[in-house]
Every structure is written in structure tokens, then in C-alpha cells.
Design an enzyme around this catalytic site. Structure first.
Site, PDB file in Angstrom:
ATOM      1  N   ASP A  34      43.540   5.123  10.953  1.00  9.70           N
ATOM      2  CA  ASP A  34      43.203   4.596   9.626  1.00  9.70           C
ATOM      3  C   ASP A  34      42.037   5.362   9.006  1.00  9.70           C
ATOM      4  OD1 ASP A  34      43.490   2.953   7.478  1.00  9.70           O
ATOM      5  OD2 ASP A  34      42.331   1.298   8.321  1.00  9.70           O
ATOM      6  N   HIS A  51      45.773  12.730   4.519  1.00 10.08           N
ATOM      7  CA  HIS A  51      46.890  12.668   5.474  1.00 10.08           C
ATOM      8  C   HIS A  51      47.090  14.023   6.163  1.00 10.08           C
ATOM      9  CE1 HIS A  51      47.573   8.697   4.073  1.00 10.08           C
ATOM     10  NE2 HIS A  51      48.167   9.027   2.936  1.00 10.08           N
ATOM     11  N   LEU A 145      53.647  14.355  28.931  1.00  8.70           N
ATOM     12  CA  LEU A 145      53.128  13.354  27.988  1.00  8.70           C
ATOM     13  C   LEU A 145      54.289  12.812  27.167  1.00  8.70           C
ATOM     14  CD1 LEU A 145      50.669  12.002  26.438  1.00  8.70           C
ATOM     15  CD2 LEU A 145      50.940  13.850  24.786  1.00  8.70           C
TER      16      LEU A 145
HETATM   17  C1  LIG Z   1      52.953  10.800  12.290  1.00  9.29           C
HETATM   18  C2  LIG Z   1      52.153  11.796  11.554  1.00  9.29           C
HETATM   19  C3  LIG Z   1      52.587  13.192  11.586  1.00  9.29           C
HETATM   20  C4  LIG Z   1      51.078  11.399  10.896  1.00  9.29           C
HETATM   21  C5  LIG Z   1      50.114  12.333  10.275  1.00  9.29           C
HETATM   22  C6  LIG Z   1      49.332  11.743   9.168  1.00  9.29           C
HETATM   23  C7  LIG Z   1      48.756  10.425   9.469  1.00  9.29           C
HETATM   24  C8  LIG Z   1      47.616  10.373  10.396  1.00  9.29           C
HETATM   25  C9  LIG Z   1      49.299   9.342   8.886  1.00  9.29           C
HETATM   26  C10 LIG Z   1      48.813   7.979   8.974  1.00  9.29           C
HETATM   27  C11 LIG Z   1      49.241   7.291   7.717  1.00  9.29           C
HETATM   28  C12 LIG Z   1      48.335   6.297   7.172  1.00  9.29           C
HETATM   29  C13 LIG Z   1      48.950   5.343   6.240  1.00  9.29           C
HETATM   30  C14 LIG Z   1      47.012   6.283   7.516  1.00  9.29           C
HETATM   31  C15 LIG Z   1      46.051   5.329   7.032  1.00  9.29           C
HETATM   32  O1  LIG Z   1      45.217   5.937   6.076  1.00  9.29           O
HETATM   33  P1  LIG Z   1      45.002   5.234   4.684  1.00  9.29           P
HETATM   34  O2  LIG Z   1      45.640   6.073   3.628  1.00  9.29           O
HETATM   35  O3  LIG Z   1      45.449   3.814   4.763  1.00  9.29           O
HETATM   36  O4  LIG Z   1      43.441   5.338   4.561  1.00  9.29           O
HETATM   37  P2  LIG Z   1      42.455   4.243   3.947  1.00  9.29           P
HETATM   38  O5  LIG Z   1      42.373   3.151   4.988  1.00  9.29           O
HETATM   39  O6  LIG Z   1      41.185   5.008   3.793  1.00  9.29           O
HETATM   40  O7  LIG Z   1      43.043   3.765   2.666  1.00  9.29           O
END
Ligand SMILES: CC(C)=CCC/C(C)=C/CC/C(C)=C/COP(=O)(O)OP(=O)(O)O
Length: 262
Positions: A34, A51, A145
Site C-alpha cells: 500500500d 505503481h 520460491l
Molecule cells: C502485481 C504487480 C505487478 C504489482 C505491481 C504494482 C503494485 C505494487 C500494485 C499494487 C496496487 C495498489 C492498488 C497499491 C496500493 O496503492 P494505492 O494506489 O492504494 O496507494 P495509496 O494508499 O497511497 O492511495
């Protein structure tokens, strides 16, 4: 590069950083990654940049997990609720997931990483479904893994679909209601794909970044006895130091599973 289907990497030497002990490392680590958007906003960038950097942090964590002998890493890449985000962000995330798989497949093969996707894959774009299926097939004999990506995943939905499958088996007279126990139930959860003699589908350690203190519909059944580790670090900044901090915290916990130690 040709991708053979038989690259179970030989048992690699595990060199652990100071302060980590192989016997008390978690076998299964789960990640709620997150804080990508806040990381980007703090730099005046769009969420998609967060992301993109989040993807790099995930791959770093995959490599560290492999190097330290973690057996299963389950990462929450996209929740069922994330479909409600703006279409442009959803499209970007789908393309990013596909790129993550394609760009790292050769390494997964070389280094013995098996990939599994859990979640409602019927909602994924067809090209992501195919990329996921092909990568699961290509990596099926890898065993160093187990990387489980939860995409379009919901812990509650996982429980509901397990109930449906058991109900169907009862309906087909393959099971009696009284046969259903925790073990049979867990076998029907999507996470059972990563359970074997070396590891369980239940994470020993669940890490959430960005300072939020909740599970957000991740592995609800599976986290019953997980040790939880929360850090204020935003996911794109999560690296070796933060992972070590989480693992050291895990090693200092007293896991009693509700029992009393004599
Ligand atoms: C599987 C894969 C290749 C993933 C790579 C990219 C990645 C780590 C994705 C997680 C997506 C996500 C909704 C994260 C939360 O950040 P948010 O946008 O909710 O952040 P915030 O809490 O600051 O709003």
C-alpha cells in the site's frame, strides 16, 4: 531465450544477513503493498508512477525472498474493490501486471520461481489471462520460491467460492456435511495452490506498508494466526532494510497459536 519447463533450481546456498536465523524465518510471507499513490503524490507525480515504482519494489522483494529461503510470497496486486478506480488507472495496472510477468519470466525460470495467480481471473483482460496461464504452465516445475499474485482478489469472495465448491460436492454426494472440517475447507481456498509439504497456504507473516492498520479483505481465513507487521514506509520505498526489520520483528514474536507453553 528458450524457456525450458524443467528448471527447478538446485538447492541454492542461503546467505542470511546478520540477525536472521534460518530455523525461525517465516516460510510464507504475505504483502499488502500500500501507498503507491501517496508516494507519487508526494513527488507531484500521477498514481501510475507510484505503481511503476511499486512494481520494482515487488521484484526486489521477490529476489530477497528467494535469497533468504522464504518458500511462499503472496502479494496483493489488485483487489476486487480496485476495479472501482478510474479506468485509466485500472488499464495501467493491468498492463503493468502483464509486463511484470513477461519481463521477469526468464528470471523466474532461471532462479526456480513458480508463479500462481489467485483471484477472479474472468474479469482480467484476455491478454493478461493468457500471459498468466502461460507463465503458470512454464513455471510449474519450479520449486525454490512460490510467488502468488492476488489479482482481482477478495478474501470474502475466496471464502464464498470455497463454500460453493463444498456445497456442490455435497450436492453430488461426494461429501457429507459432517465431513467438512478446517482442512477440507482450506483445500478449496484459492491459496491452497501454494500449499505443500514445505509450506502452508497460511502466511506466517503479513506485512502492510503505508501506515494503514487493516487487512482490506486480503487473506481473511488464512491470516487467522499470521503475525502482522505494519510499517509507515510507502510501498515503493520498501527495500532490504524494511524487509529485514519485518523479519527480525517476526523472529522476536512468541507464537503460541492460542496454547499455553509449559
Ligand atoms: C502485481 C504487480 C505487478 C504489482 C505491481 C504494482 C503494485 C505494487 C500494485 C499494487 C496496487 C495498489 C492498488 C497499491 C496500493 O496503492 P494505492 O494506489 O492504494 O496507494 P495509496 O494508499 O497511497 O492511495
Amino acid at each position: 531465450m528458450p524457456l525450458s519447463n524443467s528448471t527447478s533450481a538446485p538447492a541454492a546456498e542461503v546467505l542470511l544477513p546478520e540477525g536472521l536465523e534460518a530455523e525461525s524465518l517465516p516460510r510464507h510471507v504475505a504483502l499488502v503493498m500500500d501507498g503507491n499513490s501517496r508516494w507519487a503524490a508526494a513527488r507531484g507525480l500521477p498514481p501510475t508512477d507510484g505503481h511503476e515504482h511499486g512494481m520494482r519494489a515487488l521484484m526486489k522483494t521477490v529476489r530477497l525472498s528467494r535469497a533468504w529461503g522464504i518458500r511462499v510470497l503472496t502479494a496483493f496486486g489488485f483487489s476486487l474493490e480496485n476495479w472501482n478506480r478510474p479506468k485509466a488507472e485500472v488499464d495501467f495496472l493491468m498492463a503493468l501486471i502483464e509486463r511484470f510477468i513477461n519481463d521477469n519470466l526468464a528470471e523466474f525460470m532461471r532462479e526456480g520461481t513458480r508463479l500462481r495467480i489467485i483471484g477472479d481471473r474472468s474479469r482480467l483482460p484476455v491478454s493478461v489471462q493468457k500471459t498468466a496461464r502461460d507463465a503458470e504452465e512454464a513455471t510449474r516445475n519450479n520449486s525454490r520460491l512460490h510467488l502468488v499474485l492476488a489479482i482481482s482478489y477478495s478474501g470474502r469472495m475466496d471464502i464464498v467460492q470455497a463454500c460453493r465448491k463444498l456445497a456442490q460436492k455435497v450436492d453430488a454426494k461426494l461429501l457429507r456435511p459432517e465431513d467438512i472440517d478446517e482442512s477440507l475447507f482450506a483445500d478449496e481456498l484459492q491459496t491452497s495452490c501454494a500449499a505443500d509439504e514445505a509450506s502452508s497456504s497460511c502466511p506466517d507473516l503479513l506485512i502492510r506498508t503505508s501506515g494503514e492498520l487493516r487487512l482490506s479483505n486480503f487473506l481473511l481465513w488464512q491470516s487467522a494466526y499470521s503475525e502482522l507487521f505494519f510499517t509507515d514506509t510507502l510501498w515503493p520505498d520498501f527495500g532490504e532494510a524494511q524487509y529485514l526489520q519485518a523479519l527480525r520483528a517476526f523472529q522476536s514474536r512468541d507464537r503460541r497459536f492460542g496454547a499455553r507453553k509449559n
